[in-house]
Every structure is written in C-alpha cells, then in structure tokens.
Write a protein that holds these residues in place. Sequence first.
Motif, PDB file in Angstrom:
ATOM      1  N   ARG A 190       6.137  10.351  -8.800  1.00 50.94           N
ATOM      2  CA  ARG A 190       6.244  11.338  -7.727  1.00 50.94           C
ATOM      3  C   ARG A 190       7.612  11.189  -7.080  1.00 50.94           C
ATOM      4  NH1 ARG A 190       0.891   9.840  -7.065  1.00 50.94           N
ATOM      5  NH2 ARG A 190       1.281   8.369  -5.361  1.00 50.94           N
ATOM      6  N   GLY A 191       8.197  12.312  -6.712  1.00 52.54           N
ATOM      7  CA  GLY A 191       9.535  12.278  -6.128  1.00 52.54           C
ATOM      8  C   GLY A 191       9.590  11.523  -4.824  1.00 52.54           C
ATOM      9  N   GLU A 192       8.528  11.586  -4.035  1.00 51.18           N
ATOM     10  CA  GLU A 192       8.486  10.867  -2.765  1.00 51.18           C
ATOM     11  C   GLU A 192       7.094  10.319  -2.538  1.00 51.18           C
ATOM     12  OE1 GLU A 192      10.541  11.912   1.246  1.00 51.18           O
ATOM     13  OE2 GLU A 192       8.482  12.637   1.452  1.00 51.18           O
ATOM     14  N   VAL A 193       7.041   9.085  -2.074  1.00 49.42           N
ATOM     15  CA  VAL A 193       5.781   8.457  -1.713  1.00 49.42           C
ATOM     16  C   VAL A 193       5.912   7.891  -0.303  1.00 49.42           C
ATOM     17  CG1 VAL A 193       5.183   7.894  -4.108  1.00 49.42           C
ATOM     18  CG2 VAL A 193       6.461   6.231  -2.698  1.00 49.42           C
ATOM     19  N   THR A 194       4.774   7.547   0.271  1.00 46.53           N
ATOM     20  CA  THR A 194       4.738   6.922   1.591  1.00 46.53           C
ATOM     21  C   THR A 194       4.256   5.488   1.444  1.00 46.53           C
ATOM     22  OG1 THR A 194       4.261   9.018   2.694  1.00 46.53           O
ATOM     23  CG2 THR A 194       3.726   7.005   3.897  1.00 46.53           C
ATOM     24  N   VAL A 195       5.058   4.552   1.901  1.00 51.05           N
ATOM     25  CA  VAL A 195       4.623   3.155   1.939  1.00 51.05           C
ATOM     26  C   VAL A 195       3.889   2.948   3.255  1.00 51.05           C
ATOM     27  CG1 VAL A 195       5.315   0.744   1.844  1.00 51.05           C
ATOM     28  CG2 VAL A 195       6.585   2.451   0.524  1.00 51.05           C
ATOM     29  N   ASN A 196       2.571   2.805   3.158  1.00 50.94           N
ATOM     30  CA  ASN A 196       1.751   2.686   4.368  1.00 50.94           C
ATOM     31  C   ASN A 196       1.874   1.320   5.015  1.00 50.94           C
ATOM     32  OD1 ASN A 196      -0.048   4.252   2.065  1.00 50.94           O
ATOM     33  ND2 ASN A 196       0.088   5.372   4.014  1.00 50.94           N
ATOM     34  N   ALA A 230      10.833   6.071  20.675  1.00 51.28           N
ATOM     35  CA  ALA A 230       9.842   6.466  21.675  1.00 51.28           C
ATOM     36  C   ALA A 230       8.440   6.518  21.083  1.00 51.28           C
ATOM     37  CB  ALA A 230      10.203   7.827  22.272  1.00 51.28           C
ATOM     38  N   GLU A 231       8.363   6.756  19.791  1.00 41.23           N
ATOM     39  CA  GLU A 231       7.058   6.866  19.140  1.00 41.23           C
ATOM     40  C   GLU A 231       7.212   6.468  17.677  1.00 41.23           C
ATOM     41  OE1 GLU A 231       3.940  10.443  17.940  1.00 41.23           O
ATOM     42  OE2 GLU A 231       5.212  10.670  19.730  1.00 41.23           O
ATOM     43  N   ARG A 232       6.300   5.620  17.195  1.00 41.35           N
ATOM     44  CA  ARG A 232       6.369   5.166  15.814  1.00 41.35           C
ATOM     45  C   ARG A 232       5.245   5.776  14.981  1.00 41.35           C
ATOM     46  NH1 ARG A 232      10.099   1.267  14.939  1.00 41.35           N
ATOM     47  NH2 ARG A 232      10.828   0.045  16.728  1.00 41.35           N
ATOM     48  N   SER A 233       5.543   5.969  13.699  1.00 40.38           N
ATOM     49  CA  SER A 233       4.546   6.480  12.764  1.00 40.38           C
ATOM     50  C   SER A 233       3.626   5.350  12.318  1.00 40.38           C
ATOM     51  CB  SER A 233       5.236   7.100  11.545  1.00 40.38           C
ATOM     52  OG  SER A 233       6.125   8.126  11.934  1.00 40.38           O
ATOM     53  N   ASP A 234       2.609   5.695  11.535  1.00 40.51           N
ATOM     54  CA  ASP A 234       1.666   4.691  11.042  1.00 40.51           C
ATOM     55  C   ASP A 234       2.009   4.269   9.612  1.00 40.51           C
ATOM     56  OD1 ASP A 234       1.001   6.984   9.742  1.00 40.51           O
ATOM     57  OD2 ASP A 234      -1.146   6.920  10.215  1.00 40.51           O
ATOM     58  N   PHE A 235       3.272   4.350   9.237  1.00 40.83           N
ATOM     59  CA  PHE A 235       3.702   3.912   7.915  1.00 40.83           C
ATOM     60  C   PHE A 235       5.085   3.277   8.036  1.00 40.83           C
ATOM     61  CE2 PHE A 235       5.026   8.338   8.375  1.00 40.83           C
ATOM     62  CZ  PHE A 235       6.359   8.313   7.970  1.00 40.83           C
ATOM     63  N   LEU A 236       5.530   2.636   6.948  1.00 39.89           N
ATOM     64  CA  LEU A 236       6.805   1.929   6.960  1.00 39.89           C
ATOM     65  C   LEU A 236       7.961   2.758   6.443  1.00 39.89           C
ATOM     66  CD1 LEU A 236       5.794  -1.634   5.677  1.00 39.89           C
ATOM     67  CD2 LEU A 236       5.885  -0.777   8.030  1.00 39.89           C
ATOM     68  N   ALA A 237       7.720   3.511   5.355  1.00 39.27           N
ATOM     69  CA  ALA A 237       8.851   4.171   4.698  1.00 39.27           C
ATOM     70  C   ALA A 237       8.387   5.351   3.875  1.00 39.27           C
ATOM     71  CB  ALA A 237       9.579   3.167   3.799  1.00 39.27           C
ATOM     72  N   THR A 240       0.845  -1.191   0.000  1.00 38.46           N
ATOM     73  CA  THR A 240       0.000   0.000   0.000  1.00 38.46           C
ATOM     74  C   THR A 240       0.880   1.241   0.000  1.00 38.46           C
ATOM     75  OG1 THR A 240      -1.751  -1.162   1.189  1.00 38.46           O
ATOM     76  CG2 THR A 240      -1.830   1.245   1.200  1.00 38.46           C
ATOM     77  N   ILE A 241       0.709   2.058  -1.052  1.00 40.00           N
ATOM     78  CA  ILE A 241       1.525   3.257  -1.245  1.00 40.00           C
ATOM     79  C   ILE A 241       0.609   4.462  -1.378  1.00 40.00           C
ATOM     80  CG2 ILE A 241       3.256   4.376  -2.700  1.00 40.00           C
ATOM     81  CD1 ILE A 241       4.088   1.573  -3.651  1.00 40.00           C
ATOM     82  N   ASP A 242       0.825   5.469  -0.542  1.00 39.92           N
ATOM     83  CA  ASP A 242      -0.024   6.673  -0.532  1.00 39.92           C
ATOM     84  C   ASP A 242      -1.501   6.315  -0.463  1.00 39.92           C
ATOM     85  OD1 ASP A 242       2.110   8.400  -0.547  1.00 39.92           O
ATOM     86  OD2 ASP A 242       2.083   8.747  -2.715  1.00 39.92           O
ATOM     87  N   GLY A 243      -1.796   5.326   0.381  1.00 37.01           N
ATOM     88  CA  GLY A 243      -3.182   4.941   0.629  1.00 37.01           C
ATOM     89  C   GLY A 243      -3.808   4.044  -0.409  1.00 37.01           C
ATOM     90  N   VAL A 244      -3.082   3.674  -1.454  1.00 35.53           N
ATOM     91  CA  VAL A 244      -3.617   2.817  -2.514  1.00 35.53           C
ATOM     92  C   VAL A 244      -2.973   1.438  -2.404  1.00 35.53           C
ATOM     93  CG1 VAL A 244      -3.908   2.482  -4.991  1.00 35.53           C
ATOM     94  CG2 VAL A 244      -3.983   4.791  -4.022  1.00 35.53           C
TER      95      VAL A 244
END
Length: 658
Positions: A137-143, A248-255, A66-70
């Motif tokens: 896109r130059g940067e994406v989020t792997v959810n 101490a705190e983790r985000s809700d995505f991988l990369a 899942t990348i950028d919510g897709v």
Amino acid sequence: MGMIQGIWAITATTVFAATLVQAQEVRTVSPDETIVFSILAEGANICGKLAVDGKSVIDRIPMSITIDGVEYPGSGGLNKTETRTIDRETVPVIPGISSRFREQCNETVIRFDGPVNLRVRVHNDGAAFRWESRIDRGEVTVNGEELAFEFADDYPAYYPTPEKKGYFSHQERRLGRLPISAAPIGQPTSPPVLLELDGGRKLLLTDVNVQHYPGLWIEGAEGTALKASFPPYPAKTELKGDRDLTVAERSDFLAKCPGTRSFPWRAFVVADDAGLLTSTMLHTLADPCRLDDTAWIKPGKVAWDWWNYRNITDMPFKAGINQETYKHFIDFAAANDLQYIILDEGWSEKGPDNLLHVVPALNIAELVEHGESKNVGVILWMTSAALEQNFDAAFEQFSTWGIKGIKVDFMQRDDQVMMDFCERIAIVAANHQLLVDFHGGSKPTGLQRTYPNVLTHESVLGLEQNKWSKNATPGMAVLLPFTRMVAGPMDYTPGAMDNYTEATFRAVGRNPGSQGTRCHQLAMYVVYLSPLQMLADTPTKYRRNPGCMPFLSAVPTTWDETVVLHAEVGKAVAVARRKGDTWYIGAMTDWTPRELECKLGFLGNGDFQLNSWKDGPNAATEATDTTIGESTVDASSTLTLKLAPGGGYAAIIKRSKS
C-alpha cells in the motif's frame, strides 16, 4: 579477510552469523564472538535478548509494531532467516573520528509469516535491530510500537533528566547517575542513556536512521526495566510567541508512511570507556549519502556573535546588529583563518512572518560580498517556524544573497512531522548548496551521513548555559564525549576567554564566561566532534589573549585518525587526533585536579615539535592562567599532564624540520 579493490568484501552468507538454537530462537553473534543478540518466539509474541561476554545483559526485549490496526509479527512465528557477514571499508564524506574505518558485523534477516521482517546486526562494539515492512500500500498508519528493555541487573545509568513539558524539548539534558530501578516512571526522556555493565563495559542505548517516524524516548518501568515511548503524530500545532510551535492536540497514531520501508534502528553500543570515543557503529547504521555532489561542502570554524553579545570594544563604531559590527567579525575571521561568521538572532525583523525583512542597519548582500573578498562565508540563524512559513521564498533569497549556510533553531520536537521537516530542510538546502546547523531540537540520528551538508546538531547542554545557570560544569563537559557525542557531532560552542573556578563562577547573560580553566576550553576543540565549530567569544577578548589564537586558528574540525590517551566516563578524557601529518591533543578533567600520563607511541619515526597550552601554576585560583610551551618529543615520549580543577591541556605536534 583480504582487501578487494580497497574495500573489504561483503560475504553473502556465513555459518556463524545466525544460529537457530532451538525451534524458535535465532542467535546473531559478533565477529569476535563476545556479543550475542537473540530473537526468541514466545507463543504469539517475540522478544530479543542481549548477552555480553557470556552473560545476559538484557533478559527480554518485548517488541511488536502495529500497522493499520494489525499487530506484527503476529502469531505465525518465525518463517526463515537469511544471514550474511558485512566486512567493508567506510569512507565518510565528512570525517569525524576517522577519515576511513572498517565496518564489520554479522547480520540476520528474520522473516515472519506476514509482511514484516526483523533485521539484526551485531558488531564487535554493539548490536542493533529494526523492523522492515513490505505492505503493498502506498501509505499506511503506524498505530503504535511496543518496545521495552528488561535488564538482567540494576545497572547504574547516566540517565537524562526528564522534561517537564513532555515531548516538547530542546533535548539539552542534564545527566544524573542512578540505578535503572530509580528511573522515573511515566516521565519520558530522550536518549542516549549510558549504563555501566560489569567488567568495565558500558552500554549506550539510542536510535538511528529516524526517517518518516518519531524519535525514541525512554522512561522507567517496573523493576530493572526501561520502557520505550514515542511522540504521537501531531493533529494540531499552535505557535506560542514568535518561535514555540507546540503540539496542541495529538493523534492516536505514531506515523503515516509508505507500506514498504525500513524503520529506525534500535541500537546498543557496547564498549569500554575508550571504545565509546572511537565507536563508528552508529554512523554505519545510517543510510549512506544521497547527494550526488558533495565537493562544495566545506566544514570549518565560525566567529559567532550571540553568546558574547557582540561585546566589541576599542573600535570606532558602536557595536550591535549593524554593518560595521559584522564586517568586523568578517575581518577577524579572515585574520585568524576562520571560514565563516554567523549572524544569529536579530538580523531580521522579529516574528515568523518577517524572516526576509532584514533590519534597516544591515545589508546582507553587501556583507556576503565583503566576506567573499576575504574567503569568509556568512551563515544565517532562523527559527524553524519562520523558515517553514517562508520556505521556498527563503531558499531563493538565500541563494540570491550568496550565503553559505543556515542555522535552524527552536524545533523542540521529534515527532514524525518535525523529523520530516528536518529532512526536507537538508534536501532543499543541499539543492541550494547550503550548510545546515540544527539547534533547539533532536539529537543526531544519522541525517548527517545521509545528507552531509547537515554538519552538526546542538541538542547538548552546552556553553550557552553559562549565561543563565551553573549546569555546564566541567563534570558534565567530560561526560558528554561518552554519551551525547557518541550519537553524532555536537555544537557545544566552546571558546570562552573569561574563565572561572568553581568558587568564582557566576552566570552573567550579557558578559558570560565559562566554568573551568581556559585550557579546558581549548581542549574542547580536539575532544568535541563538530565539523562546524564555533568560536563563541568576542573578537575583542581573543585579541586580548593572543597566545590562544595560534591554537584556535590551526585546529581543524574534521579528522583522519583518533587515538584515545585516557578515558574515564564523567571524570577525565584525553585524545589525540590527526589531520594530515599533524597531531592535536586535548585533555579535560572535572572539578577534581588530575595528573594524566599520556604516551606518544602513535607518532612515527623521528623527532616532533610539540607546542602546548596547559594550566598555569595558579589555574586552581585564577582559571585564566595558561602556560604556553614548546618542546621536542618522539614516539618514546610520555607527557605528564597536570590538570587543575576543571582543567585542560591542548597541544599541536608537528614533525621537526630536518
């Protein structure tokens, strides 16, 4: 297929690489047709399947990313496939198993309706797959990434013990043998995981080419399944003490990463016990070398101070972290054909802010100069937190001093941030012509091929454990070559001269010894792969045991050829490795005494001189007992190795002078 200018040809297409069995199934078959990896469409989902010798081994591998919510690949199904056969020679910059070997596999690229591909490779000794994206896109989020392995049977597995601290780990795993169904649910552990298949084959599960992404972790699932998980991206870190940089705190995505890229390989090495020791598949999956100049990279052996607590005697100075002690280490290294010394913890003031504040008793520049006069390089230890806080200044100072390498410790994570930091270290170290030894962190996943100045990794239950536990048993020692070492070189740090039986061993922090015989320790220098190999004990103890030094001085750290003489996972191992025209043999057993028959048919014509170090007649009760011998052998000879409990054997074989 013939040779073309010394390199096997790469064929663009092949009839047998991928077969569309039905409308929505793609099969990729190994060149020898024993391994089949299939991708099947199940409505809007896809899954993989692995078969070995005509029998299903993994029934389903559900997968999506899942990348950028897709979620991909989405509902469009399979679009088209592209196939090719790869058949070429690989020449590693830093040789391990061999100085050259054949890479042979069939590859399929499966294109979906959308901006993702799935690339599959199937070798004669395994299979691997990875996602590839072409998002503009130059940067994406792997959810997130869905990945599980539903095995066809409840195979026994050598399973790494989960960490109590979750994803915060040195990855120095103990391995227990248990059925897949008994793998703890909700307790992730880091691979490799080794499974026993039917018919003598094994399957090793791991990941390769982990760049701009977190490492793979495994946990139990329902039935005979394992589930993948990944350390989420750290939102906030906190330094505890002077070295533990915890999340101490983790985000809700991988990369967060570029939209067009290749993701890590998910790899399955499939081989018998001997094949695990010679598999080069994982090496070929890593990105090739990115350095233009590698001539300066010099593997070698290291006189190391930390394990032995600098217990030097019979010298006119007080041993410790001071100039006299480290000059003594340099002199010892020079006298015994060792290429480096390490200044481990204590050369700089404690605390991450003080990396470049050298303690008053030391002068690094003077030590480097003394080493250079004797062809011995200096390597410096540091925590990852200290290096990060002093990054640019540190590398400039290292160049000014003229040191040859760095040992970076206490990383303890393999989330994307830490994996990116390791790559950054490799790149900048190469720019300054510095070797790298990674300790206290993740297992190797191919960085050592891409940046060959990264000579070795720890991430192994090594000799240091004997300072505080009984975990580093001979049984564990003969399991490691078939598990952790398949992933890449390991800095086990062998070389203990105080050796103990199972009944007499005690963990002693300031004067440590080893479990098993002295020859068990010597054999590790041949069995264990590490281009930067430690001599863990003190110069004093090596001087007291002069019979060992002709072997330790001569044994190389890189190899031209490997021949497996005996292989039983977790029980015994014997290998012969060649460097130039000289062969070396190492054999090890667990706490069970064994007699191994090793044929020397790999030798060429003529007679050879064999110098051996073997367990003495009293090694079962006095583990230091060693018999040193010399004999003449040829290709028709068979060695009978009598290994004591926790025993070993080491030998050097050279052609006899005519």
